[in-house]
Design a protein around this motif. Sequence first.
Motif, PDB file in Angstrom:
ATOM      1  N   TYR A 105      32.089  22.410  31.288  1.00 17.44           N
ATOM      2  CA  TYR A 105      31.402  22.876  32.625  1.00 17.44           C
ATOM      3  C   TYR A 105      30.096  23.268  32.546  1.00 17.44           C
ATOM      4  O   TYR A 105      29.334  23.635  31.476  1.00 17.44           O
ATOM      5  CB  TYR A 105      32.209  24.150  33.095  1.00 17.44           C
ATOM      6  CG  TYR A 105      32.273  25.284  31.990  1.00 17.44           C
ATOM      7  CD1 TYR A 105      32.594  25.632  30.967  1.00 17.44           C
ATOM      8  CD2 TYR A 105      31.063  26.308  32.633  1.00 17.44           C
ATOM      9  CE1 TYR A 105      32.173  26.777  30.080  1.00 17.44           C
ATOM     10  CE2 TYR A 105      30.769  27.646  31.829  1.00 17.44           C
ATOM     11  CZ  TYR A 105      31.388  27.617  30.774  1.00 17.44           C
ATOM     12  OH  TYR A 105      31.167  28.804  29.887  1.00 17.44           O
ATOM     13  N   GLN A 127      34.366  29.282  37.831  1.00 20.30           N
ATOM     14  CA  GLN A 127      35.058  29.432  36.526  1.00 20.30           C
ATOM     15  C   GLN A 127      36.661  29.287  36.928  1.00 20.30           C
ATOM     16  O   GLN A 127      37.035  29.799  38.054  1.00 20.30           O
ATOM     17  CB  GLN A 127      34.985  30.485  35.799  1.00 20.30           C
ATOM     18  CG  GLN A 127      33.611  30.518  34.968  1.00 20.30           C
ATOM     19  CD  GLN A 127      33.305  29.299  33.921  1.00 20.30           C
ATOM     20  OE1 GLN A 127      34.040  29.279  33.086  1.00 20.30           O
ATOM     21  NE2 GLN A 127      32.598  28.529  34.138  1.00 20.30           N
ATOM     22  N   LEU A 177      37.038  35.650  43.557  1.00 15.41           N
ATOM     23  CA  LEU A 177      35.977  36.636  43.473  1.00 15.41           C
ATOM     24  C   LEU A 177      34.935  36.413  44.582  1.00 15.41           C
ATOM     25  O   LEU A 177      34.411  35.362  44.966  1.00 15.41           O
ATOM     26  CB  LEU A 177      35.642  36.731  41.984  1.00 15.41           C
ATOM     27  CG  LEU A 177      36.428  36.872  41.044  1.00 15.41           C
ATOM     28  CD1 LEU A 177      35.745  36.805  39.687  1.00 15.41           C
ATOM     29  CD2 LEU A 177      36.995  38.381  41.151  1.00 15.41           C
ATOM     30  N   ASP A 227      29.422  38.865  44.730  1.00 12.20           N
ATOM     31  CA  ASP A 227      29.001  39.799  43.644  1.00 12.20           C
ATOM     32  C   ASP A 227      29.835  40.681  43.143  1.00 12.20           C
ATOM     33  O   ASP A 227      29.938  41.708  43.869  1.00 12.20           O
ATOM     34  CB  ASP A 227      27.813  40.335  44.810  1.00 12.20           C
ATOM     35  CG  ASP A 227      26.797  41.124  43.879  1.00 12.20           C
ATOM     36  OD1 ASP A 227      26.860  41.381  42.596  1.00 12.20           O
ATOM     37  OD2 ASP A 227      25.553  41.578  44.327  1.00 12.20           O
ATOM     38  N   PRO A 228      30.637  40.087  42.421  1.00 11.33           N
ATOM     39  CA  PRO A 228      31.866  41.002  42.130  1.00 11.33           C
ATOM     40  C   PRO A 228      31.562  42.195  41.686  1.00 11.33           C
ATOM     41  O   PRO A 228      32.227  43.258  41.923  1.00 11.33           O
ATOM     42  CB  PRO A 228      32.804  40.016  41.002  1.00 11.33           C
ATOM     43  CG  PRO A 228      31.665  39.277  40.589  1.00 11.33           C
ATOM     44  CD  PRO A 228      30.655  39.173  41.625  1.00 11.33           C
ATOM     45  N   VAL A 270      40.820  39.920  40.992  1.00 12.53           N
ATOM     46  CA  VAL A 270      40.532  40.520  39.940  1.00 12.53           C
ATOM     47  C   VAL A 270      41.478  40.343  38.685  1.00 12.53           C
ATOM     48  O   VAL A 270      41.427  39.940  37.498  1.00 12.53           O
ATOM     49  CB  VAL A 270      40.160  41.853  39.694  1.00 12.53           C
ATOM     50  CG1 VAL A 270      39.610  42.608  38.455  1.00 12.53           C
ATOM     51  CG2 VAL A 270      38.810  42.131  40.799  1.00 12.53           C
ATOM     52  N   LYS A 271      42.978  40.556  39.236  1.00 15.21           N
ATOM     53  CA  LYS A 271      43.964  40.442  38.056  1.00 15.21           C
ATOM     54  C   LYS A 271      43.946  38.882  37.725  1.00 15.21           C
ATOM     55  O   LYS A 271      44.111  38.742  36.491  1.00 15.21           O
ATOM     56  CB  LYS A 271      45.318  40.793  38.702  1.00 15.21           C
ATOM     57  CG  LYS A 271      45.737  42.002  38.548  1.00 15.21           C
ATOM     58  CD  LYS A 271      47.234  42.110  38.971  1.00 15.21           C
ATOM     59  CE  LYS A 271      47.765  43.587  38.610  1.00 15.21           C
ATOM     60  NZ  LYS A 271      49.101  43.999  39.433  1.00 15.21           N
ATOM     61  N   ALA A 320      41.192  36.618  37.597  1.00  9.50           N
ATOM     62  CA  ALA A 320      40.177  36.232  36.924  1.00  9.50           C
ATOM     63  C   ALA A 320      40.349  36.936  35.413  1.00  9.50           C
ATOM     64  O   ALA A 320      39.980  36.371  34.609  1.00  9.50           O
ATOM     65  CB  ALA A 320      39.090  36.975  37.595  1.00  9.50           C
ATOM     66  N   VAL A 321      41.153  38.207  35.486  1.00  7.28           N
ATOM     67  CA  VAL A 321      41.227  38.851  34.057  1.00  7.28           C
ATOM     68  C   VAL A 321      42.393  38.232  33.440  1.00  7.28           C
ATOM     69  O   VAL A 321      42.360  37.782  32.267  1.00  7.28           O
ATOM     70  CB  VAL A 321      41.291  40.179  34.216  1.00  7.28           C
ATOM     71  CG1 VAL A 321      41.636  41.028  32.719  1.00  7.28           C
ATOM     72  CG2 VAL A 321      39.837  40.841  34.895  1.00  7.28           C
ATOM     73  N   MET A 322      43.605  38.544  34.016  1.00 13.03           N
ATOM     74  CA  MET A 322      44.854  38.300  33.337  1.00 13.03           C
ATOM     75  C   MET A 322      45.212  36.690  33.137  1.00 13.03           C
ATOM     76  O   MET A 322      45.601  36.379  31.908  1.00 13.03           O
ATOM     77  CB  MET A 322      46.150  39.072  34.050  1.00 13.03           C
ATOM     78  CG  MET A 322      46.265  40.435  33.868  1.00 13.03           C
ATOM     79  SD  MET A 322      47.491  41.224  34.692  1.00 13.03           S
ATOM     80  CE  MET A 322      48.815  40.796  33.653  1.00 13.03           C
ATOM     81  N   GLN A 348      43.462  34.173  33.441  1.00 13.52           N
ATOM     82  CA  GLN A 348      42.124  33.419  32.541  1.00 13.52           C
ATOM     83  C   GLN A 348      42.503  33.896  30.933  1.00 13.52           C
ATOM     84  O   GLN A 348      42.460  32.980  30.155  1.00 13.52           O
ATOM     85  CB  GLN A 348      40.877  33.924  33.024  1.00 13.52           C
ATOM     86  CG  GLN A 348      39.690  33.006  32.293  1.00 13.52           C
ATOM     87  CD  GLN A 348      38.275  33.284  32.689  1.00 13.52           C
ATOM     88  OE1 GLN A 348      37.588  32.726  32.237  1.00 13.52           O
ATOM     89  NE2 GLN A 348      38.187  34.591  33.232  1.00 13.52           N
ATOM     90  N   GLN A 349      42.434  35.229  30.908  1.00 19.53           N
ATOM     91  CA  GLN A 349      42.732  35.446  29.149  1.00 19.53           C
ATOM     92  C   GLN A 349      43.945  34.883  28.877  1.00 19.53           C
ATOM     93  O   GLN A 349      44.030  34.615  27.558  1.00 19.53           O
ATOM     94  CB  GLN A 349      43.002  37.003  29.368  1.00 19.53           C
ATOM     95  CG  GLN A 349      41.334  37.515  29.330  1.00 19.53           C
ATOM     96  CD  GLN A 349      41.252  39.022  29.191  1.00 19.53           C
ATOM     97  OE1 GLN A 349      42.220  39.661  28.918  1.00 19.53           O
ATOM     98  NE2 GLN A 349      39.969  39.690  29.653  1.00 19.53           N
ATOM     99  N   VAL A 361      43.403  31.140  27.797  1.00 15.34           N
ATOM    100  CA  VAL A 361      42.657  31.222  26.651  1.00 15.34           C
ATOM    101  C   VAL A 361      43.481  31.751  25.208  1.00 15.34           C
ATOM    102  O   VAL A 361      43.297  30.985  24.176  1.00 15.34           O
ATOM    103  CB  VAL A 361      41.366  31.764  26.676  1.00 15.34           C
ATOM    104  CG1 VAL A 361      40.338  31.819  25.588  1.00 15.34           C
ATOM    105  CG2 VAL A 361      40.232  31.147  27.976  1.00 15.34           C
ATOM    106  N   LYS A 419      36.928  26.490  26.842  1.00 16.38           N
ATOM    107  CA  LYS A 419      35.741  26.332  27.764  1.00 16.38           C
ATOM    108  C   LYS A 419      34.584  26.001  27.169  1.00 16.38           C
ATOM    109  O   LYS A 419      34.235  26.607  26.009  1.00 16.38           O
ATOM    110  CB  LYS A 419      35.396  27.453  28.472  1.00 16.38           C
ATOM    111  CG  LYS A 419      36.761  28.111  29.055  1.00 16.38           C
ATOM    112  CD  LYS A 419      36.560  29.042  30.468  1.00 16.38           C
ATOM    113  CE  LYS A 419      35.973  30.259  30.296  1.00 16.38           C
ATOM    114  NZ  LYS A 419      35.691  31.141  31.744  1.00 16.38           N
TER     115      LYS A 419
END
Lengths: 313, 313
Positions: free
Chosen positions: B92, B98, B104, B107-108, B131-132, B134-136, B138-139, B142, B149
């Motif tokens: 990317y 992402q 999101l 301007d998060p 947010v969950k 984006a965080v959970m 995604q993590q 990975v 990425k």
Amino acid sequence: MSSMGEDEEVSSFFESSPPLKKMEDILQKLNGFIEHNSSGGGRRIVCVTSGGTTVPLEQRCVRYIDNFSSGNRGAASTENFVKAGYAVVFLYRSGTCQPYCRSLPDDPFLECFHFPDNSNIQVHSSHVEAVKMAVMDQQAAVAEARLLKLPFTTIYEYLQMLRLIATALKDVGPCSMFYLAAAVSDFYVPWNSMTEHKIESGSGPLDIRLAQVPKMLSILRTTWAPKAFCISFKLETDAKILIDKATKALGKYKVHAVVANELSTRKEEVVVVSSSGNVVVRRDSDKPESIVEDNLIRLIVDRHSTYIKESHS
Amino acid sequence: MSSMGEDEEVSSFFESSPPLKKMEDILQKLNGFIEHNSSGGGRRIVCVTSGGTTVPLEQRCVRYIDNFSSGNRGAASTENFVKAGYAVVFLYRSGTCQPYCRSLPDDPFLECFHFPDNSNIQVHSSHVEAVKMAVMDQQAAVAEARLLKLPFTTIYEYLQMLRLIATALKDVGPCSMFYLAAAVSDFYVPWNSMTEHKIESGSGPLDIRLAQVPKMLSILRTTWAPKAFCISFKLETDAKILIDKATKALGKYKVHAVVANELSTRKEEVVVVSSSGNVVVRRDSDKPESIVEDNLIRLIVDRHSTYIKESHS
């Protein structure tokens, strides 16, 4: 005669620009912000511009020319101006570095947070300070009407918004400042001569002719906001020509100082070029957290204080 | 003869490119990821490319030409591929959209969080789900080695990394896929003919001559990863020429399908052009959360399944 020519170029640039979207909304926010800080609070107001402008090559834009700028200088300077008591209109390129967010990692949502029990978010201890600053300090500055963030993308948006802000700040007089850290394109494709659709590939090399963007700095100084304190920036990759070019810009545009920076050393030092001589400003290399903007904004604020005093005498 | 000419253009492009930084590091991550998913897990692997490439106009780059792309298509497609059981190499453009972060706000850090008691961060209820994710999510992707990425900025970085990935995926054969959603520049300034320092302004219009970027898609298909399933994209602003151009690309590059999209309607529908005919894929307009990628990836995964079956028979 030369000045007439410049005015005409500027008029023709604005007449051919695609009109700004949400202009009423921007104006309302801007006037409220200025009213609150100036008439109400007697606070100094600085317009910090930050990031690069794009120049579309097609009207329905797929390709554009861009100027490299992370926006780090503008974001760090904004934080320092707020700390020094200023209200800041932050005119920034969408997607570039934001005030109070410089210490976040590249991919903050992957690196800063976790949800240990599926309901409460937590910040990894290594990033607590960076996240607190990004959230608390930024929100406080916006909530107290000390920071107004206005995004742009194209050169057309940037210059129209700069004109709006300058015109709105005119009555603030010497207590207003322009700190023009944005990387503004020198060249553009006039909207009227631009192709509507995506440029076709497949048949040999592509030739592009770019016209010069009229120099708005002169108009800002002479017409839009003649009493404002005005700082411009000069970035070069060749140290040998940098000071000479900054000095020429100082004379040509009659700004109060030009901050000269070289691409490869710009985070270590800059040179403030003004009619009172050249001052080298460095970061405090013995403090790891120190940035060049800490010392630069201290100097600029002092100069602005002197300017305000002299204007009133 | 024509093919020889193309090969030479490609060799000359790579020979004149500035070398990739951190290549050893990228290769190690990549090989570990492929080993884990392919040899270990027997999982299909897709390389999703996303965002636009930049073309520097100066070696010490201040100005560059860019291709507009938010990266939304690549990010949304990546989420759907992971959901469908694939491992994704997400190549990317730095700074673009992402996976798992599409919901999101702009301007998060200003809008999503607060620190109610100066120690515990909280998420505003309106943004908890975004947010969950984006965080959970995604993590998790990975951490389970389902998502790798890899960022790029310039066309030089993009094409060198694509070649690395294709070569590394060669042994995965028909179970590998290339889903080339990145907006790759058709034109560039060859590194050797580029000016070292910032182009000077101040003396009339600027003329730029751009050379054509050699078409890497042919080499990807014939040499780098000939057994991989390969999807390319065609974006146009003019609906009248879109299907014709997509059909021509299908024949020229021998990819398995071309996803044709028009700039103004690309979030509502695309056309999948392949040798078995053209299929219009739309988002489910009765479901507000639905995106066109939900249905697009379902179709592409089905086609890939058929392709794998036929390769083994």
